[in-house]
Enzyme design. Structure first.
Site, PDB file in Angstrom:
ATOM      1  N   ASP A   1      20.436  19.927 -10.072  1.00 51.29           N
ATOM      2  CA  ASP A   1      19.572  19.466  -8.660  1.00 51.29           C
ATOM      3  C   ASP A   1      19.733  18.185  -8.236  1.00 51.29           C
ATOM      4  OD1 ASP A   1      17.075  21.192  -7.243  1.00 51.29           O
ATOM      5  OD2 ASP A   1      17.195  18.931  -6.890  1.00 51.29           O
TER       6      ASP A   1
ATOM      7  N   HIS B   1      27.623  35.434  -2.609  1.00 50.94           N
ATOM      8  CA  HIS B   1      26.338  34.939  -1.767  1.00 50.94           C
ATOM      9  C   HIS B   1      25.416  36.219  -1.458  1.00 50.94           C
ATOM     10  CE1 HIS B   1      24.197  32.665   1.344  1.00 50.94           C
ATOM     11  NE2 HIS B   1      24.029  33.818   1.631  1.00 50.94           N
TER      12      HIS B   1
ATOM     13  N   ASN C   1      12.262  30.237  -5.563  1.00 47.99           N
ATOM     14  CA  ASN C   1      11.394  30.264  -4.419  1.00 47.99           C
ATOM     15  C   ASN C   1      12.032  31.288  -3.401  1.00 47.99           C
ATOM     16  OD1 ASN C   1       9.789  28.301  -5.027  1.00 47.99           O
ATOM     17  ND2 ASN C   1      11.135  26.722  -4.851  1.00 47.99           N
TER      18      ASN C   1
ATOM     19  N   THR D   1      14.273  26.417   0.723  1.00 41.88           N
ATOM     20  CA  THR D   1      15.036  25.768   1.672  1.00 41.88           C
ATOM     21  C   THR D   1      16.475  25.757   1.588  1.00 41.88           C
ATOM     22  OG1 THR D   1      15.469  24.006  -0.012  1.00 41.88           O
ATOM     23  CG2 THR D   1      13.469  23.735   1.496  1.00 41.88           C
TER      24      THR D   1
ATOM     25  N   HIS E   1      20.545  30.554  -0.426  1.00 47.05           N
ATOM     26  CA  HIS E   1      21.560  31.273  -1.298  1.00 47.05           C
ATOM     27  C   HIS E   1      20.797  31.321  -2.546  1.00 47.05           C
ATOM     28  CE1 HIS E   1      25.739  31.414  -3.189  1.00 47.05           C
ATOM     29  NE2 HIS E   1      25.157  31.439  -4.314  1.00 47.05           N
TER      30      HIS E   1
ATOM     31  N   HIS F   1      18.927  31.240  -5.773  1.00 45.95           N
ATOM     32  CA  HIS F   1      18.890  30.316  -6.890  1.00 45.95           C
ATOM     33  C   HIS F   1      17.665  30.044  -7.864  1.00 45.95           C
ATOM     34  CE1 HIS F   1      17.355  27.939  -3.581  1.00 45.95           C
ATOM     35  NE2 HIS F   1      16.768  27.296  -4.272  1.00 45.95           N
TER      36      HIS F   1
ATOM     37  N   HIS G   1      15.449  27.496 -10.543  1.00 49.50           N
ATOM     38  CA  HIS G   1      15.420  26.210 -11.065  1.00 49.50           C
ATOM     39  C   HIS G   1      15.114  26.499 -12.439  1.00 49.50           C
ATOM     40  CE1 HIS G   1      14.590  24.370  -6.773  1.00 49.50           C
ATOM     41  NE2 HIS G   1      14.442  25.683  -6.708  1.00 49.50           N
TER      42      HIS G   1
HETATM   43  P1  AMP Z   1      14.514  25.589  -2.917  1.00 47.81           P
HETATM   44  O1  AMP Z   1      13.166  24.831  -2.460  1.00 47.81           O
HETATM   45  O2  AMP Z   1      14.064  26.446  -4.081  1.00 47.81           O
HETATM   46  O3  AMP Z   1      15.417  26.285  -1.905  1.00 47.81           O
HETATM   47  O4  AMP Z   1      15.437  24.733  -3.684  1.00 47.81           O
HETATM   48  C1  AMP Z   1      16.569  23.967  -2.982  1.00 47.81           C
HETATM   49  C2  AMP Z   1      16.846  22.920  -4.031  1.00 47.81           C
HETATM   50  O5  AMP Z   1      18.250  22.753  -3.558  1.00 47.81           O
HETATM   51  C3  AMP Z   1      16.008  21.595  -4.011  1.00 47.81           C
HETATM   52  O6  AMP Z   1      15.552  21.546  -5.250  1.00 47.81           O
HETATM   53  C4  AMP Z   1      17.384  20.529  -3.646  1.00 47.81           C
HETATM   54  O7  AMP Z   1      17.033  19.439  -4.140  1.00 47.81           O
HETATM   55  C5  AMP Z   1      18.362  21.264  -3.974  1.00 47.81           C
HETATM   56  N1  AMP Z   1      19.812  20.851  -3.380  1.00 47.81           N
HETATM   57  C6  AMP Z   1      19.985  20.755  -2.072  1.00 47.81           C
HETATM   58  N2  AMP Z   1      21.265  20.379  -1.928  1.00 47.81           N
HETATM   59  C7  AMP Z   1      21.783  20.112  -3.233  1.00 47.81           C
HETATM   60  C8  AMP Z   1      22.977  19.818  -3.475  1.00 47.81           C
HETATM   61  N3  AMP Z   1      24.006  19.333  -2.427  1.00 47.81           N
HETATM   62  N4  AMP Z   1      23.084  19.530  -4.937  1.00 47.81           N
HETATM   63  C9  AMP Z   1      22.070  19.846  -5.622  1.00 47.81           C
HETATM   64  N5  AMP Z   1      21.091  20.272  -5.438  1.00 47.81           N
HETATM   65  C10 AMP Z   1      20.823  20.487  -4.154  1.00 47.81           C
HETATM   66 ZN    ZN Z   2      26.052  30.984  -0.436  1.00 49.35          ZN
END
Ligand code: AMP
Ligand code: ZN
Length: 114
Positions: A30, A46, A87, A95, A98, A100, A102
């Protein structure tokens, strides 16, 4: 998906610190870590969020969990424990749309979820 930042990472169009990759799953650090270990585990296909899971594609969740186990071992957080968080949607603060998970660890995270 052409305008998805995680699809771009998966396609190596933008750089990331990849820690794991197999046929279906990728994991990278991250960019804004909240703990000593903070990795995002994503399906290569995706899928926008849990809301887009179906009977046909939900097998990816097992692949993600098995990847999480391997990554936790490789990154040295397996024995002491780790947290795997998703999330989904606005109230959860999603945010990047796609799917994911954590993978967080490397310090005591406490008993509270939030
Ligand atoms: P979420 O709130 O679960 O959608 O978290 C999205 C996560 O993606 C956040 O913790 C960001 O710090 C992380 N993030 C966004 N852009 C990138 C990137 N280019 N490389 C690595 N992590 C990213
Ligand atoms: Zn995607």
């Amino acid at each position: 998906m052409s305008n998805c930042i995680f699809c771009k990472i998966i396609n190596k169009e933008i750089p990331s610190a990849v820690v794991y990759e197999d046929e279906k799953v990728m994991a990278f650090k991250d960019i804004n870590p909240v703990a000593p270990v903070h990795v995002l585990i994503v399906p290569k296909m995706h899928i926008g969020s849990i809301k887009e899971l179906t009977e046909e594609n939900a097998g990816i969740l097992a692949d993600i969990h098995l990847a999480a186990k391997k990554i936790a071992q490789e990154l040295g957080i397996y024995e002491k424990g780790f947290r795997l968080i998703n999330n989904c949607g606005e109230d959860a603060g999603q945010t990047v749309f796609h799917l994911h998970y954590h993978l967080i660890g490397g310090k005591s995270l406490g008993a509270k979820i939030i």
